[in-house]
Design an enzyme around this catalytic site. Structure first.
Site, PDB file in Angstrom:
ATOM      1  N   MET A  22       0.828  -1.209   0.000  1.00 48.25           N
ATOM      2  CA  MET A  22       0.000   0.000   0.000  1.00 48.25           C
ATOM      3  C   MET A  22       0.865   1.263   0.000  1.00 48.25           C
ATOM      4  SD  MET A  22      -3.280  -0.599  -0.099  1.00 48.25           S
ATOM      5  CE  MET A  22      -4.199  -2.142  -0.212  1.00 48.25           C
ATOM      6  N   HIS A 139       4.442   5.309   1.974  1.00 44.16           N
ATOM      7  CA  HIS A 139       3.204   4.584   2.281  1.00 44.16           C
ATOM      8  C   HIS A 139       1.993   5.498   2.155  1.00 44.16           C
ATOM      9  CE1 HIS A 139       0.478   1.763   4.230  1.00 44.16           C
ATOM     10  NE2 HIS A 139       1.436   0.856   4.137  1.00 44.16           N
ATOM     11  N   HIS A 140       0.912   4.935   1.617  1.00 38.19           N
ATOM     12  CA  HIS A 140      -0.301   5.727   1.410  1.00 38.19           C
ATOM     13  C   HIS A 140      -0.904   6.194   2.726  1.00 38.19           C
ATOM     14  CE1 HIS A 140      -3.568   7.413  -0.785  1.00 38.19           C
ATOM     15  NE2 HIS A 140      -3.439   6.658  -1.835  1.00 38.19           N
ATOM     16  N   ALA A 141      -0.593   5.528   3.840  1.00 37.56           N
ATOM     17  CA  ALA A 141      -1.058   6.011   5.137  1.00 37.56           C
ATOM     18  C   ALA A 141      -0.389   7.322   5.509  1.00 37.56           C
ATOM     19  CB  ALA A 141      -0.771   4.965   6.221  1.00 37.56           C
ATOM     20  N   ASN A 318      -4.660  11.871   3.723  1.00 35.83           N
ATOM     21  CA  ASN A 318      -5.499  11.611   2.567  1.00 35.83           C
ATOM     22  C   ASN A 318      -6.799  12.397   2.660  1.00 35.83           C
ATOM     23  OD1 ASN A 318      -4.120   9.052   1.201  1.00 35.83           O
ATOM     24  ND2 ASN A 318      -3.999   8.808   3.415  1.00 35.83           N
TER      25      ASN A 318
END
Length: 466
Positions: A22, A139-141, A318
């Site tokens: 991810m 990381h997308h987090a 995000n």
């Protein structure tokens, strides 16, 4: 002490596994300044390692503990081992774009180490044309695509003569702790914040959001039932793209002059994003048709929409809504496909225009439920959209790092179960790059898609009289 992590951000950690990395990434190519070569660029970047300075965003580590009841949070100001996070790679002969894409696909396949801050930078040399490449994954987090581009942009300058610039992982001179203030907070006559008024106003706002949430969701379902554009689709067909995936990746990328897309958009009274979607529509139709795998019903694309306003420019994490776009791949005529794409996107934007960010997020969450179920290994009655297509705005002028011009920027993203292909675009000063990230196990080589994108752009130009 851990800082709380938003549910949206933590979802990317909860849903991650060996077969489902991810993280997002970017591949930047730099032309060394006059009188220098790729080796000189590496020396400048290596010099940054000796200082040990790391930006605050890249000094955060994801962690959970008993005290957080198992919920993910951010531990700030951790020690960063730059020898782990900064890697050196060299291309095999002949050092062309093909070898570079194969290397980056392998690098993009590996998971990030969760015991450390969630990012890596790879300095890649050995390109036969003398350029130097930098691949970064995050990381997308920690950051969405918009945030990741802003991080890269912050290390570059529009001034070709600027020197002493930080490496992409270093803090900017102007970096300061962020202050989260209530906008337009009321004050008393003494100048102190009137917290009671602020709380009351926040409560009224929350009540208004709650009252508008149910109509927004009901309207979303009704639009999907009638086949209109919006954040939810009930009509995505089953295709070769909607399968379980593995962790290995394929990657292919190419850039086109942005002016070509801009002229098509102007002649058709549309947007550049509509042109991007129409190019993808025609390319996927040909690609899947050649494999005898094109569904009879039109493919549906999930199109992320950034909800970041001016007040959120410095914010990581995000902030994304989604629209579902009918790609009209059942139509043979490029002009008709283009028109169907424009109508679908216009309907979706109209559905969002009167909604608040919170309502849009709720509507979008409803649309992503089928995909989220797939991320966690669960099925559902509604098939997810067939492909993710993103268009992340990039820098509008030529950018340099200590005199080296960034000549290309290719985005890499995240395939997931049920969506084995992700198409992400980003623009530089005069080009728009398409980055195709796919599951190696599920999909054949993606390079033919690049030729189909080129052909479709030509067909769109012809359809509007260019």
């Amino acid at each position: 002490m851990l800082l709380p992590m938003s549910p949206t951000d933590s979802m990317f950690l909860v849903g991650e596994s060996r077969d489902h990395p991810m993280h997002v990434g970017g591949l930047a190519l730099f032309e060394p300044p006059d009188g220098a070569d790729a080796q000189a660029m590496r020396a400048m970047l290596d010099a940054s390692l000796t200082g040990g300075a790391v930006s605050s965003l890249l000094s955060k580590r994801a962690r959970r503990s008993v005290t957080t009841l198992g919920q993910w949070g951010w531990e700030e100001d951790v020690d960063v081992d730059l020898d782990h996070h900064i890697r050196h790679d060299a291309l095999p002969a002949p050092g062309g774009i093909t070898e570079l894409m194969e290397l980056v696909a392998r690098l993009h396949s590996g998971l990030l180490d969760r015991s450390r801050p969630l990012w890596e930078v790879h300095l890649i040399e050995g390109l036969s044309d003398g350029r130097f490449a930098v691949y970064m994954k995050i990381h997308h987090a920690l950051a969405d695509g918009v945030s990741a581009l802003k991080l890269l942009r912050s290390a570059l300058s529009e001034d070709v003569d600027a020197t002493g610039m930080p490496a992409p992982w270093e803090p900017l001179v102007r970096e300061r702790p962020s202050l989260h203030l209530v906008p337009d907070a009321p004050t008393t006559s003494s100048g102190r914040l009137d917290l009671s008024a602020a709380v009351l106003r926040a409560a009224r706002g929350a009540a208004g959001e709650a009252a508008g949430m149910l109509p927004a969701i009901v309207g979303t379902i009704d639009r999907a039932r009638r086949g209109h554009g919006g954040p939810l689709t009930l009509s995505a067909p089953k295709s070769m793209l909607n399968v379980p995936i593995g962790g290995a990746r394929r990657f292919a990328a190419r850039a086109w002059p942005l002016e070509r897309l801009r002229l098509v958009a102007k002649c058709a009274d549309s947007t550049i994003n509509d042109v991007v979607l129409a190019m993808c529509s025609g390319a996927l139709r040909t690609f899947m048709g050649d494999l005898d795998a094109l569904p009879e019903d039109p493919l549906v694309a999930m199109v992320p929409v950034s909800l970041r306003g001016e007040r959120q420019d410095g914010k990581a994490g995000n902030e994304i809504g989604v629209l579902m776009c009918n790609l009209a791949t059942h139509l043979t005529d490029p002009a008709e496909r283009f028109d169907a794409v424009r109508v679908s996107m216009r309907e979706g934007k109209d559905a969002m225009r009167t909604r608040s960010s919170a309502q849009i997020l709720a509507m979008s969450a409803l649309g992503t439920v089928p995909l989220a179920l797939g991320m966690f290994g669960l099925g559902g009655p509604i098939r997810p959209p067939n492909v993710m297509i993103s268009n992340v705005p990039g820098p509008r002028k030529a950018l340099y790092w200590n005199g080296a011009r960034m000549s290309a920027l290719y985005p890499l993203s995240i395939p997931v179960d049920g969506q084995a292909l992700n198409i992400t675009c980003t623009s530089t000063d005069d080009e728009i790059a398409f980055g195709l990230t796919g599951c190696r196990r599920s999909l054949p080589p993606l390079a033919p898609l690049l030729d189909h994108l080129d052909n479709e752009l030509g067909a769109l130009e012809q359809s509007v009289g260019l």
